[in-house]
Design an enzyme around this catalytic site. Structure first.
Site, PDB file in Angstrom:
ATOM      1  N   CYS A  20       0.851  -1.183   0.000  1.00 38.51           N
ATOM      2  CA  CYS A  20       0.000   0.000   0.000  1.00 38.51           C
ATOM      3  C   CYS A  20       0.894   1.243   0.000  1.00 38.51           C
ATOM      4  O   CYS A  20       1.941   1.217   0.643  1.00 38.51           O
ATOM      5  CB  CYS A  20      -0.930  -0.002   1.217  1.00 38.51           C
ATOM      6  SG  CYS A  20      -2.410  -0.996   0.924  1.00 38.51           S
ATOM      7  N   PRO A  21       0.543   2.268  -0.743  1.00 36.68           N
ATOM      8  CA  PRO A  21      -0.759   2.535  -1.361  1.00 36.68           C
ATOM      9  C   PRO A  21      -0.878   2.081  -2.819  1.00 36.68           C
ATOM     10  O   PRO A  21      -1.830   2.455  -3.481  1.00 36.68           O
ATOM     11  CB  PRO A  21      -0.859   4.051  -1.271  1.00 36.68           C
ATOM     12  CG  PRO A  21       0.548   4.498  -1.529  1.00 36.68           C
ATOM     13  CD  PRO A  21       1.406   3.454  -0.822  1.00 36.68           C
TER      14      PRO A  21
END
Length: 82
Positions: A20-21
């Site tokens: 992530c992201p």
């Protein structure tokens, strides 16, 4: 109101192995591929995705439908709202 049985996603964004992201960035880039009201899925195995993807949905006003466990990671189903 949930659909029974739920319809499969029209598009699946494969983000297993990405931190992530990145799965959210990939999701945002491909969201336009499904019509409004349809479901798109993103697969991810980063533990942060379980919190980050629903939070992104709330922030962007899309509907977080479900997290479906997979052999590796999960599939996160999102309904495009606009």
């Amino acid at each position: 109101m949930p659909e029974y049985p739920p319809r499969p996603p029209l598009v699946t964004v494969e983000a297993v192995g990405r931190k992530c992201p990145i799965p959210i960035i990939m999701l945002a880039a491909r969201l336009h591929e499904v019509p409004i009201g349809a479901v798109i899925a993103v697969t991810a195995d980063d533990p942060a995705a379980s919190a980050d993807i629903p939070a992104w949905c709330r922030m962007k006003m899309h509907e977080f439908v479900a997290e479906q466990p997979l052999a590796q990671g999960s599939a996160f189903h999102i309904r495009r709202m606009y």
